[in-house]
Each structure stands twice: as C-alpha cells, then as structure tokens.
Design an enzyme around this catalytic site. Sequence first.
Site, PDB file in Angstrom:
ATOM      1  CD  GLU A 186      -3.364  -6.359   3.832  1.00 35.74           C
ATOM      2  OE1 GLU A 186      -3.427  -7.098   2.820  1.00 35.74           O
ATOM      3  OE2 GLU A 186      -2.840  -5.233   3.807  1.00 35.74           O
TER       4      GLU A 186
ATOM      5  CD  GLU B 181      -2.806  -1.272   2.366  1.00 37.26           C
ATOM      6  OE1 GLU B 181      -2.194  -1.492   3.422  1.00 37.26           O
ATOM      7  OE2 GLU B 181      -4.042  -1.197   2.306  1.00 37.26           O
TER       8      GLU B 181
HETATM    9  N1  CO8 Z   1       4.673  -7.739  11.380  1.00 38.31           N
HETATM   10  C1  CO8 Z   1       5.513  -8.026  12.408  1.00 38.31           C
HETATM   11  N2  CO8 Z   1       6.583  -8.837  12.303  1.00 38.31           N
HETATM   12  C2  CO8 Z   1       6.805  -9.404  11.112  1.00 38.31           C
HETATM   13  C3  CO8 Z   1       5.970  -9.151   9.996  1.00 38.31           C
HETATM   14  C4  CO8 Z   1       4.879  -8.261  10.148  1.00 38.31           C
HETATM   15  N3  CO8 Z   1       4.047  -7.926   9.145  1.00 38.31           N
HETATM   16  N4  CO8 Z   1       6.439  -9.860   8.938  1.00 38.31           N
HETATM   17  C5  CO8 Z   1       7.522 -10.519   9.402  1.00 38.31           C
HETATM   18  N5  CO8 Z   1       7.727 -10.255  10.703  1.00 38.31           N
HETATM   19  C6  CO8 Z   1       8.785 -10.770  11.570  1.00 38.31           C
HETATM   20  C7  CO8 Z   1       8.546 -12.241  11.896  1.00 38.31           C
HETATM   21  O1  CO8 Z   1       7.661 -12.384  12.983  1.00 38.31           O
HETATM   22  C8  CO8 Z   1       9.961 -12.678  12.236  1.00 38.31           C
HETATM   23  O2  CO8 Z   1      10.288 -12.253  13.543  1.00 38.31           O
HETATM   24  P1  CO8 Z   1      11.127 -13.240  14.524  1.00 38.31           P
HETATM   25  O3  CO8 Z   1      12.453 -13.377  13.832  1.00 38.31           O
HETATM   26  O4  CO8 Z   1      11.188 -12.469  15.791  1.00 38.31           O
HETATM   27  O5  CO8 Z   1      10.365 -14.514  14.582  1.00 38.31           O
HETATM   28  C9  CO8 Z   1      10.819 -11.862  11.278  1.00 38.31           C
HETATM   29  O6  CO8 Z   1      10.021 -10.754  10.866  1.00 38.31           O
HETATM   30  C10 CO8 Z   1      11.199 -12.641  10.043  1.00 38.31           C
HETATM   31  O7  CO8 Z   1      10.013 -13.182   9.472  1.00 38.31           O
HETATM   32  P2  CO8 Z   1       9.854 -14.748   9.074  1.00 38.31           P
HETATM   33  O8  CO8 Z   1      10.677 -15.587   9.992  1.00 38.31           O
HETATM   34  O9  CO8 Z   1       8.401 -15.061   8.994  1.00 38.31           O
HETATM   35  O10 CO8 Z   1      10.532 -14.701   7.638  1.00 38.31           O
HETATM   36  P3  CO8 Z   1      10.188 -15.625   6.394  1.00 38.31           P
HETATM   37  O11 CO8 Z   1      11.218 -15.245   5.384  1.00 38.31           O
HETATM   38  O12 CO8 Z   1      10.051 -17.059   6.782  1.00 38.31           O
HETATM   39  O13 CO8 Z   1       8.755 -15.132   5.871  1.00 38.31           O
HETATM   40  C11 CO8 Z   1       7.100 -13.526   5.243  1.00 38.31           C
HETATM   41  C12 CO8 Z   1       8.595 -13.839   5.395  1.00 38.31           C
HETATM   42  C13 CO8 Z   1       6.512 -14.376   4.128  1.00 38.31           C
HETATM   43  C14 CO8 Z   1       6.974 -12.061   4.875  1.00 38.31           C
HETATM   44  C15 CO8 Z   1       6.371 -13.784   6.560  1.00 38.31           C
HETATM   45  O14 CO8 Z   1       7.095 -13.157   7.602  1.00 38.31           O
HETATM   46  C16 CO8 Z   1       4.984 -13.217   6.569  1.00 38.31           C
HETATM   47  O15 CO8 Z   1       4.054 -13.832   6.024  1.00 38.31           O
HETATM   48  N6  CO8 Z   1       4.791 -12.018   7.174  1.00 38.31           N
HETATM   49  C17 CO8 Z   1       3.518 -11.407   7.309  1.00 38.31           C
HETATM   50  C18 CO8 Z   1       3.085 -10.746   6.001  1.00 38.31           C
HETATM   51  C19 CO8 Z   1       1.706 -10.140   6.174  1.00 38.31           C
HETATM   52  O16 CO8 Z   1       0.741 -10.805   6.479  1.00 38.31           O
HETATM   53  N7  CO8 Z   1       1.612  -8.805   5.968  1.00 38.31           N
HETATM   54  C20 CO8 Z   1       0.397  -8.092   6.145  1.00 38.31           C
HETATM   55  C21 CO8 Z   1       0.354  -7.535   7.521  1.00 38.31           C
HETATM   56  S1  CO8 Z   1      -1.192  -6.756   7.903  1.00 38.31           S
HETATM   57  C22 CO8 Z   1      -1.082  -5.261   7.142  1.00 38.31           C
HETATM   58  O17 CO8 Z   1      -0.130  -4.921   6.497  1.00 38.31           O
HETATM   59  C23 CO8 Z   1      -2.258  -4.360   7.304  1.00 38.31           C
HETATM   60  C24 CO8 Z   1      -1.762  -3.147   7.968  1.00 38.31           C
HETATM   61  C25 CO8 Z   1      -2.493  -1.969   7.494  1.00 38.31           C
HETATM   62  C26 CO8 Z   1      -1.636  -0.808   7.788  1.00 38.31           C
HETATM   63  C27 CO8 Z   1      -0.859  -0.348   6.587  1.00 38.31           C
HETATM   64  C28 CO8 Z   1       0.409   0.358   6.977  1.00 38.31           C
HETATM   65  C29 CO8 Z   1       0.895   1.309   5.887  1.00 38.31           C
END
Ligand code: CO8
Length: 259
Positions: free
Chosen positions: A133, A113
């Site tokens: 999301e 976004e």
């Molecule tokens: N929020 C918080 N922490 C996150 C997020 C996130 N969105 N994405 C990743 N992290 C953290 C993980 O928890 C992890 O932390 P830790 O090492 O402490 O366990 C670290 O980053 C690394 O992540 P992964 O171990 O999961 O890394 P991978 O390479 O295995 O996977 C992915 C990467 C595919 C990106 C996976 O982390 C994932 O699916 N993340 C979530 C993606 C997601 O759902 N995004 C949407 C979030 S909701 C949203 O954006 C709506 C908000 C509206 C506001 C808009 C703002 C402008």
Amino acid sequence: MELNTLLYEKDSGIGVITLNRPKTLNALNDELIKELSILIDNISEDDEVQAVIISGGDKVFAAGGDIAFMLNAGPLMAEEFIEAIRKTVDKIDHLDKPVIAAVNGLALGGGCELALACDIRIAAEGATFGQPEINLGIIPGAGGTQRLTRTVGPGWAKHMVMTGMLIDTDTAFKIGLITKIVPKDQLMNEAKKIAKVLATKSPIAMKEAKRCINYGMNVDLPSGLTHEMKSWVFLFSTEDQKEGMKAFLEKRKPMFKGI
Ligand code: CO8
C-alpha cells in the site's frame, strides 16, 4: 444466496469460499466485501459447517483492494469502504469455526490482510505475500499494521509495510506468516485435509480455543490466563468433554456433538 464475486460450496462439513473476480486478480471491491459478509453470517448460522476454507482459485489469492474503485474516493467514501471491510474481516477472525486461508499466487494488500484474519494459512509453492500500500500513498487499512505485527512481530511487519516489499513462500514460512508450503496441485487437497482434521474435533472446544488465543493477543498475560482458565472450566460442563475422555479410556474415536 446469489453470488457474483464469490463461489461457495459445502462438502462433508467444510465450507469452501473462492474469491471470484479473475479479471482483476480477485481485487476486493464493495460488492465482494458485501457478499463475503453475508456469506460469513450464513456460515456462522449453519451447524453443518465445521471448518471453512478461503481460497482465490488456481492462480491468485487476491491482489488487494480494488485500486480503480478507490482512486477517486474522498475520506467519507474511504471510511465507508474500510469500515465495511474491517467488519467483514473481523467477522472471519471472530467466526466460531476455524478458517483456513489456502493461498495460490498473490496475496497482496487487502488479500494478505484477508489471509491474516484466517486461523491457519497455507500456501502453494510460488505464492507471494506483501503489503504494498505504501507504493500507492496509503497504508494497510484492514489489519495489515495490526494482525501482521501480531503474527510476524514488529520487525518484519515494519519491513514489509514500510518498504512495500513482496516476500516469497520460503520467507513467509520462515517468519511465521504461513505454516505450510505445498506443491501447487496439492493446495486444496491439503487445505481440505486440515479442514477435515478440524471438523473431527469438538466444535465447542474449537470455539473456545480460537477465542482464547484471539483474546490473549490483545490483553496482558494474567488476563489471558484468567480467560483461558474460565474457558477450561466451562468445557467441563459440556457433553463433549465427557465424550472425549470416555472415548480415550475406551480406546475408541470420540463422537463429538458440540454440546
Ligand atoms: N485493484 C484493481 N485492479 C487490479 C489490482 C487491484 N489491486 N491488481 C491488479 N489489477 C488489475 C490490473 O489493473 C489489470 O487489469 P487490466 O487487465 O484491465 O489492465 C489486471 O488486474 C492484471 O494485472 P497486471 O496486468 O498488473 O498483472 P501483472 O501480473 O503484471 O501484475 C501485480 C500483478 C503485481 C499484482 C500488479 O497488478 C499489482 O501491483 N497490483 C496492485 C497490488 C497492490 O498494490 N495491492 C494493494 C492494493 S491497496 C489495498 O489492498 C488496500 C485496501 C484496503 C482494503 C482491504 C480489503 C480487505
């Protein structure tokens, strides 16, 4: 201005903002949003900056809103958070200077976004875009159902938002979400190259071009065309119009002043 979640540098009229929360893949939390909002205000006032680049650094653009931060939010906190995000993202959209998103790695949820609020989006090979999301029991809240639809059309927007699917750069290019794919090590060079081209144009014409296109996306065609005509006429009251046309006829490069 002291920044904890962003890096900012200015180089030859180009402001480069880098999201800097590497441990959470640049997840967007309230601190980052506050800092970004203030920084955009400062850039807006800074006449030296003529184009802006937003990047997330070498590995990731942004993995979205901070899920840990949002987990226990109730509707009131969610409203406060999303309003702040929306205002900040809108500031980028309405900034009177062109903004380029240079995307490396993931641009998911709020990350996608944020990129959508920029005027030009380019990506490094291997980048991934998505609005996942729906997998969290929510929907995009910072323009993902609106700007994405206006950018790629309702077919692709619904497919992405309703399935939460992630798409690669080839697909993002094909559907018009990005306009260029470059090798990973060339991303910032390419973004700066485009920014430098933008910075050579008349800032006042640039501002009007951006305003007209943004305005036109939200109104019917006759209203958009009227707005464009008024802007076009207005530009004939500027020194830049005289300079641009004079320079063409004198076979030299124009020296625009933004007045
Ligand atoms: N929020 C918080 N922490 C996150 C997020 C996130 N969105 N994405 C990743 N992290 C953290 C993980 O928890 C992890 O932390 P830790 O090492 O402490 O366990 C670290 O980053 C690394 O992540 P992964 O171990 O999961 O890394 P991978 O390479 O295995 O996977 C992915 C990467 C595919 C990106 C996976 O982390 C994932 O699916 N993340 C979530 C993606 C997601 O759902 N995004 C949407 C979030 S909701 C949203 O954006 C709506 C908000 C509206 C506001 C808009 C703002 C402008």
